[in-house]
Design a protein around this motif. Structure first.
Motif, short mmCIF file in Angstrom:
data_model
loop_
_atom_site.label_atom_id
_atom_site.label_comp_id
_atom_site.label_asym_id
_atom_site.label_seq_id
_atom_site.Cartn_x
_atom_site.Cartn_y
_atom_site.Cartn_z
N ARG A 29 -74.48 25.06 38.69
CA ARG A 29 -74.29 24.08 37.62
C ARG A 29 -74.20 22.65 38.15
N LEU A 30 -74.98 22.36 39.19
CA LEU A 30 -74.95 21.00 39.76
C LEU A 30 -75.41 19.97 38.74
N GLU A 31 -76.41 20.31 37.94
CA GLU A 31 -76.89 19.37 36.94
C GLU A 31 -75.84 19.11 35.87
N ASP A 32 -75.12 20.14 35.48
CA ASP A 32 -74.03 19.95 34.51
C ASP A 32 -72.94 19.05 35.08
N PHE A 33 -72.66 19.24 36.37
CA PHE A 33 -71.65 18.41 37.04
C PHE A 33 -72.10 16.95 37.06
N ALA A 34 -73.36 16.72 37.40
CA ALA A 34 -73.89 15.35 37.43
C ALA A 34 -73.86 14.74 36.03
N ARG A 53 -86.67 24.86 48.21
CA ARG A 53 -86.76 26.07 47.39
C ARG A 53 -86.39 25.81 45.94
N HIS A 54 -85.59 24.78 45.71
CA HIS A 54 -85.13 24.46 44.36
C HIS A 54 -85.47 23.00 44.05
N PHE A 55 -86.70 22.62 44.31
CA PHE A 55 -87.07 21.23 44.13
C PHE A 55 -86.99 20.80 42.67
N ASP A 56 -87.11 21.77 41.78
CA ASP A 56 -86.99 21.44 40.36
C ASP A 56 -85.62 20.88 40.03
N VAL A 57 -84.59 21.30 40.77
CA VAL A 57 -83.24 20.76 40.55
C VAL A 57 -83.21 19.29 40.96
N VAL A 58 -83.80 18.97 42.10
CA VAL A 58 -83.87 17.57 42.54
C VAL A 58 -84.61 16.73 41.51
N GLN A 59 -85.71 17.25 40.99
CA GLN A 59 -86.47 16.53 39.97
C GLN A 59 -85.64 16.28 38.72
N ARG A 60 -84.92 17.31 38.28
CA ARG A 60 -84.13 17.15 37.06
C ARG A 60 -82.95 16.21 37.26
N GLY A 83 -92.65 9.33 42.77
CA GLY A 83 -92.00 8.17 42.16
C GLY A 83 -90.57 8.41 41.77
N ARG A 84 -89.87 9.29 42.50
CA ARG A 84 -88.49 9.61 42.13
C ARG A 84 -87.45 8.97 43.06
N ALA A 85 -87.85 8.33 44.13
CA ALA A 85 -86.91 7.73 45.07
C ALA A 85 -86.45 6.37 44.57
N SER A 86 -85.14 6.11 44.67
CA SER A 86 -84.62 4.80 44.29
C SER A 86 -84.52 3.86 45.49
N PHE A 87 -83.98 4.34 46.60
CA PHE A 87 -83.83 3.46 47.76
C PHE A 87 -83.59 4.28 49.02
N PHE A 88 -83.69 3.60 50.15
CA PHE A 88 -83.43 4.19 51.46
C PHE A 88 -82.10 3.67 52.01
N ALA A 89 -81.50 4.45 52.89
CA ALA A 89 -80.31 4.03 53.64
C ALA A 89 -80.39 4.66 55.02
N SER A 90 -79.50 4.25 55.92
CA SER A 90 -79.57 4.76 57.28
C SER A 90 -78.78 6.05 57.48
N ASP A 91 -77.67 6.22 56.76
CA ASP A 91 -76.73 7.33 57.01
C ASP A 91 -76.37 7.35 58.50
N ALA A 92 -76.14 6.17 59.05
CA ALA A 92 -75.87 6.05 60.49
C ALA A 92 -74.53 6.66 60.86
N HIS A 93 -74.52 7.30 62.04
CA HIS A 93 -73.30 7.93 62.54
C HIS A 93 -72.91 7.47 63.94
N GLY A 94 -73.77 6.75 64.64
CA GLY A 94 -73.45 6.39 66.02
C GLY A 94 -74.40 5.36 66.59
N VAL A 95 -74.41 5.29 67.92
CA VAL A 95 -75.18 4.26 68.61
C VAL A 95 -76.37 4.83 69.37
N SER A 96 -76.55 6.14 69.35
CA SER A 96 -77.71 6.74 70.01
C SER A 96 -78.58 7.39 68.95
#
Length: 275
Positions: free
Chosen positions: A117-122, A145-152, A186-199
């Motif tokens: 129920r991830l969509e209901d939660f969102a 495997r569940h790309f339809d969930v990402v789309q929705r 055409g579903r992406a809004s933006f990019f980010a780094s999700d950086a965790h360190g220096v290497s």
């Protein structure tokens, strides 16, 4: 560029190992062209019990250090929030930080298994006035495997945040393939780094920006690496954040809206921006 997903604060999660690493991450980010960065430690019940009370003081301390060393990186408060039953209540109480006190926040679904129920939660979050940004869907092991969930989720009005290193190959072929699919649809809004360190997992995005510009044009690259993140920090309407094909209501964002919002918010003093 504006980076809305980083683990630059030390001693709060699995990100920067210490303050020296935090400062070096800031130097790397600035060298790559990043001027503004959200500090978004994990908020995971039972593992990383972060909240505004731990994140905001750490952010202010690091900002003071960067200012003292003339490192031109402006920090904002946020969190990388995992799914939890009481999340709406914690957001309403101000315990879990949104991005710069806006309606927007980073929501990280479980990596290995699609939660029920991830969509209901969102949708519950959206109905409560909060906009969950789905972090790095291309790296979720269940997403192909569940790309339809990402789309929705995108079609519901949840912005999708892709990782810069996923496009450049840093997370392997599967993540790159899914990144390209989300972009091509055409579903992406933006990019980010999700950086965790220096290497590995450094705070760099310029390579991905160049690839987006080459494939989709400079205007699209500007939207994904600056304009839409700026609109989020300014608490703009979702029409300024969602891709034009995914806007669920209202007129399309007017040209230059996100840049005007950015000018407004970046002129404000630090008390307004970070509390």
């Amino acid at each position: 560029m504006i980076d809305l997903h980083s683990h630059i604060l030390s001693a709060l999660d699995d990100g920067a190992a210490d303050v020296a690493a935090s400062i070096e991450m800031a130097r790397i980010a600035v060298g790559d062209g990043i001027t503004h960065m959200a500090c978004t430690p994990h908020v995971v019940p039972g593992k990383y019990e972060n909240s505004v009370s731990t994140i905001l003081p750490a952010m202010h301390t690091l900002q003071a250090m960067l200012d003292a060393q003339s490192i031109p990186l402006t920090l904002y408060c946020g969190a990388d929030v995992h799914v939890a039953p009481d999340l709406v209540e914690r957001l309403r109480d101000g315990e879990v930080p949104t991005l710069n006190r806006t309606r927007y926040f980073l929501l990280e679904p479980p990596h290995e298994i699609l939660p029920p129920r991830l969509e209901d939660f969102a949708n519950r979050l959206l109905e409560s006035g909060f906009v969950p940004i789905i972090t790095h869907p291309e790296r979720l092991l269940w997403a192909s495997r569940h790309f339809d969930v990402v789309q929705r989720l995108a079609d519901l009005g949840c912005p999708l945040q892709l990782t810069a290193d996923s496009l450049t190959g840093g997370f392997g072929a599967a993540a790159r393939q899914l990144t390209e699919r989300i972009l091509n649809e055409g579903r992406a809004s933006f990019f980010a780094s999700d950086a965790h360190g220096v290497s590995w997992r450094k705070p760099v995005m310029s390579g991905a920006r160049a690839m987006v510009a080459e494939r989709f044009g400079q205007e699209v690259a500007d939207q994904m690496f600056h304009d839409r993140p700026a609109a989020i920090l300014a608490d703009a309407e979702p029409s300024a954040v969602l891709p034009s094909s995914r806007r669920t209501a209202g007129a399309p964002a007017s040209p230059g809206l996100a840049r005007r919002l950015a000018d407004r918010i970046f002129r404000a003093d630090r008390i307004f921006r970070n509390g």
